[in-house]
Scaffold this motif. Structure first.
Motif, mmCIF file in Angstrom:
data_model
loop_
_atom_site.group_PDB
_atom_site.id
_atom_site.type_symbol
_atom_site.label_atom_id
_atom_site.label_comp_id
_atom_site.label_asym_id
_atom_site.label_seq_id
_atom_site.Cartn_x
_atom_site.Cartn_y
_atom_site.Cartn_z
ATOM 1 N N ARG A 90 -13.652 -40.697 39.585
ATOM 2 C CA ARG A 90 -14.613 -41.062 38.948
ATOM 3 C C ARG A 90 -15.737 -40.124 39.421
ATOM 4 O O ARG A 90 -16.775 -39.964 38.728
ATOM 5 N N SER A 91 -16.135 -40.355 40.777
ATOM 6 C CA SER A 91 -17.097 -39.747 41.378
ATOM 7 C C SER A 91 -16.921 -39.193 42.998
ATOM 8 O O SER A 91 -15.850 -39.545 43.296
ATOM 9 N N ALA A 92 -17.892 -38.786 43.358
ATOM 10 C CA ALA A 92 -17.686 -38.453 44.930
ATOM 11 C C ALA A 92 -17.397 -39.722 45.904
ATOM 12 O O ALA A 92 -16.638 -39.469 46.836
ATOM 13 N N ALA A 93 -17.894 -40.644 45.665
ATOM 14 C CA ALA A 93 -17.727 -41.925 46.237
ATOM 15 C C ALA A 93 -16.038 -42.074 46.061
ATOM 16 O O ALA A 93 -15.626 -42.448 47.381
ATOM 17 N N ASP A 94 -15.532 -42.334 44.926
ATOM 18 C CA ASP A 94 -14.194 -42.119 44.874
ATOM 19 C C ASP A 94 -13.281 -41.423 45.488
ATOM 20 O O ASP A 94 -12.239 -41.577 46.489
ATOM 21 N N TYR A 95 -13.857 -39.985 45.566
ATOM 22 C CA TYR A 95 -12.908 -38.952 46.169
ATOM 23 C C TYR A 95 -12.936 -39.408 48.034
ATOM 24 O O TYR A 95 -12.109 -39.132 48.450
ATOM 25 N N ASP A 96 -14.307 -39.599 48.256
ATOM 26 C CA ASP A 96 -14.485 -39.821 49.708
ATOM 27 C C ASP A 96 -13.303 -41.120 50.400
ATOM 28 O O ASP A 96 -12.492 -40.767 51.191
ATOM 29 N N TYR A 97 -13.166 -41.941 49.462
ATOM 30 C CA TYR A 97 -12.324 -43.129 49.947
ATOM 31 C C TYR A 97 -10.900 -42.679 49.792
ATOM 32 O O TYR A 97 -10.003 -42.906 50.542
ATOM 33 N N GLU A 98 -10.588 -42.018 48.447
ATOM 34 C CA GLU A 98 -9.164 -41.566 48.155
ATOM 35 C C GLU A 98 -8.764 -40.535 48.975
ATOM 36 O O GLU A 98 -7.547 -40.662 49.441
ATOM 37 N N LEU A 99 -9.433 -39.803 49.662
ATOM 38 C CA LEU A 99 -8.997 -38.639 50.266
ATOM 39 C C LEU A 99 -8.353 -39.089 51.921
ATOM 40 O O LEU A 99 -7.370 -38.645 51.774
ATOM 41 N N GLN A 100 -9.155 -40.089 52.259
ATOM 42 C CA GLN A 100 -8.812 -40.611 53.460
ATOM 43 C C GLN A 100 -7.428 -41.414 53.207
ATOM 44 O O GLN A 100 -6.615 -41.217 53.971
ATOM 45 N N MET A 101 -7.111 -41.987 52.080
ATOM 46 C CA MET A 101 -6.012 -42.802 51.886
ATOM 47 C C MET A 101 -4.844 -41.597 51.609
ATOM 48 O O MET A 101 -3.638 -42.061 52.330
ATOM 49 N N ALA A 102 -5.132 -40.625 50.975
ATOM 50 C CA ALA A 102 -4.431 -39.614 50.629
ATOM 51 C C ALA A 102 -3.709 -39.094 52.036
ATOM 52 O O ALA A 102 -2.494 -38.827 52.135
ATOM 53 N N THR A 118 -11.854 -37.722 36.299
ATOM 54 C CA THR A 118 -11.668 -38.377 35.072
ATOM 55 C C THR A 118 -12.681 -37.626 34.134
ATOM 56 O O THR A 118 -13.410 -36.880 34.352
ATOM 57 N N ARG A 119 -12.733 -37.731 32.615
ATOM 58 C CA ARG A 119 -13.217 -37.162 31.694
ATOM 59 C C ARG A 119 -14.719 -37.753 31.916
ATOM 60 O O ARG A 119 -14.844 -38.768 32.116
ATOM 61 N N ALA A 120 -15.837 -37.049 31.583
ATOM 62 C CA ALA A 120 -17.099 -37.417 31.832
ATOM 63 C C ALA A 120 -17.395 -38.676 31.130
ATOM 64 O O ALA A 120 -18.100 -39.427 31.444
ATOM 65 N N GLU A 121 -16.816 -38.956 29.930
ATOM 66 C CA GLU A 121 -17.217 -39.871 29.089
ATOM 67 C C GLU A 121 -16.570 -41.206 29.617
ATOM 68 O O GLU A 121 -16.767 -42.192 29.172
ATOM 69 N N ASN A 122 -15.514 -41.229 30.566
ATOM 70 C CA ASN A 122 -14.892 -42.167 31.169
ATOM 71 C C ASN A 122 -15.583 -42.566 32.687
ATOM 72 O O ASN A 122 -15.171 -43.788 33.553
ATOM 73 N N ALA A 123 -16.218 -41.852 33.310
ATOM 74 C CA ALA A 123 -16.611 -41.855 34.427
ATOM 75 C C ALA A 123 -17.419 -43.135 35.026
ATOM 76 O O ALA A 123 -17.226 -43.453 36.151
ATOM 77 N N ASP A 139 -20.286 -55.896 24.430
ATOM 78 C CA ASP A 139 -19.432 -55.317 23.773
ATOM 79 C C ASP A 139 -18.742 -54.126 24.522
ATOM 80 O O ASP A 139 -19.419 -53.353 25.058
ATOM 81 N N VAL A 140 -17.272 -54.526 24.837
ATOM 82 C CA VAL A 140 -16.696 -53.663 25.738
ATOM 83 C C VAL A 140 -15.492 -52.792 25.035
ATOM 84 O O VAL A 140 -14.560 -52.394 25.567
ATOM 85 N N SER A 141 -15.586 -53.059 23.623
ATOM 86 C CA SER A 141 -14.557 -52.562 22.838
ATOM 87 C C SER A 141 -14.136 -51.314 22.990
ATOM 88 O O SER A 141 -13.039 -50.720 22.533
ATOM 89 N N SER A 142 -15.335 -50.310 23.252
ATOM 90 C CA SER A 142 -14.980 -48.694 23.340
ATOM 91 C C SER A 142 -14.497 -48.408 24.753
ATOM 92 O O SER A 142 -14.117 -47.278 25.085
ATOM 93 N N PHE A 143 -14.281 -49.446 25.869
ATOM 94 C CA PHE A 143 -13.806 -49.245 27.000
ATOM 95 C C PHE A 143 -12.480 -49.537 27.183
ATOM 96 O O PHE A 143 -11.732 -49.277 28.501
ATOM 97 N N VAL A 144 -11.795 -50.302 26.070
ATOM 98 C CA VAL A 144 -10.392 -50.663 26.305
ATOM 99 C C VAL A 144 -9.789 -50.454 25.071
ATOM 100 O O VAL A 144 -10.450 -50.218 23.899
ATOM 101 N N THR A 145 -8.426 -50.645 25.060
ATOM 102 C CA THR A 145 -7.679 -50.434 23.791
ATOM 103 C C THR A 145 -8.065 -51.483 22.710
ATOM 104 O O THR A 145 -8.093 -52.644 23.327
#
Length: 156
Positions: A90-102, A118-123, A139-145
């Protein structure tokens, strides 16, 4: 055959997760959506409930199946003969964390990680935020099925 594992807690699954599943299903012969099961963690939904929601989410895809894992993800990948881990970013912070794990996962077992931005609308969507907003009456109806939304409202 290319087999990938898309791991997460999925508590609950969001439309962001669905987007990553959709894109991974198009890129790999088989995708295993693997819900992490850690009995010491306090989740809103039980492992069985998360598997049920993920099964509904994956129903349209003939090459996606649902699994659960406990312990090291790379051990699960090895047991499933999956050579790739799929992670949504979703963000650069995700990348920094996930890169080390990868890098760690690759060094330990040779399992590679593919990052799908992620798509921008889901970031901004995360399971944690969805739960918090729903707990506070938002209301979280647009964030989940719709199926996940119904379960979330019943749970809270």
């Amino acid at each position: 055959m290319s087999r990938a594992v898309f791991p997460g807690t999925f508590d609950p699954p969001t439309v962001g997760h669905l987007d990553i599943v959709t894109r991974a299903a198009a890129a790999f012969d088989e995708v295993i959506v693997a819900a992490g099961v850690n009995q010491s963690k306090n989740r809103l939904f039980s492992p069985d409930e998360r598997v049920e929601m993920l099964t509904e989410l994956a129903a349209p895809f003939g090459n996606v199946r649902i699994g659960t894992f406990e312990g090291l993800l790379v051990d699960y990948c090895r047991a499933e003969d999956a050579g790739v881990i799929v992670k949504g970013l979703r963000s650069a912070a995700d990348y920094d964390y996930e890169l080390q794990m990868a890098q760690l996962n690759r060094a330990m077992t040779g399992v590679d990680t593919v990052f799908l931005p992620t798509r921008a609308e889901n970031a901004f969507i995360s399971s944690s935020w969805v739960k918090e907003i729903a707990r506070l009456g938002g209301d979280v109806s647009s964030f989940v099925t719709p199926a996940v939304h119904s379960r979330l409202l019943k749970k809270l």
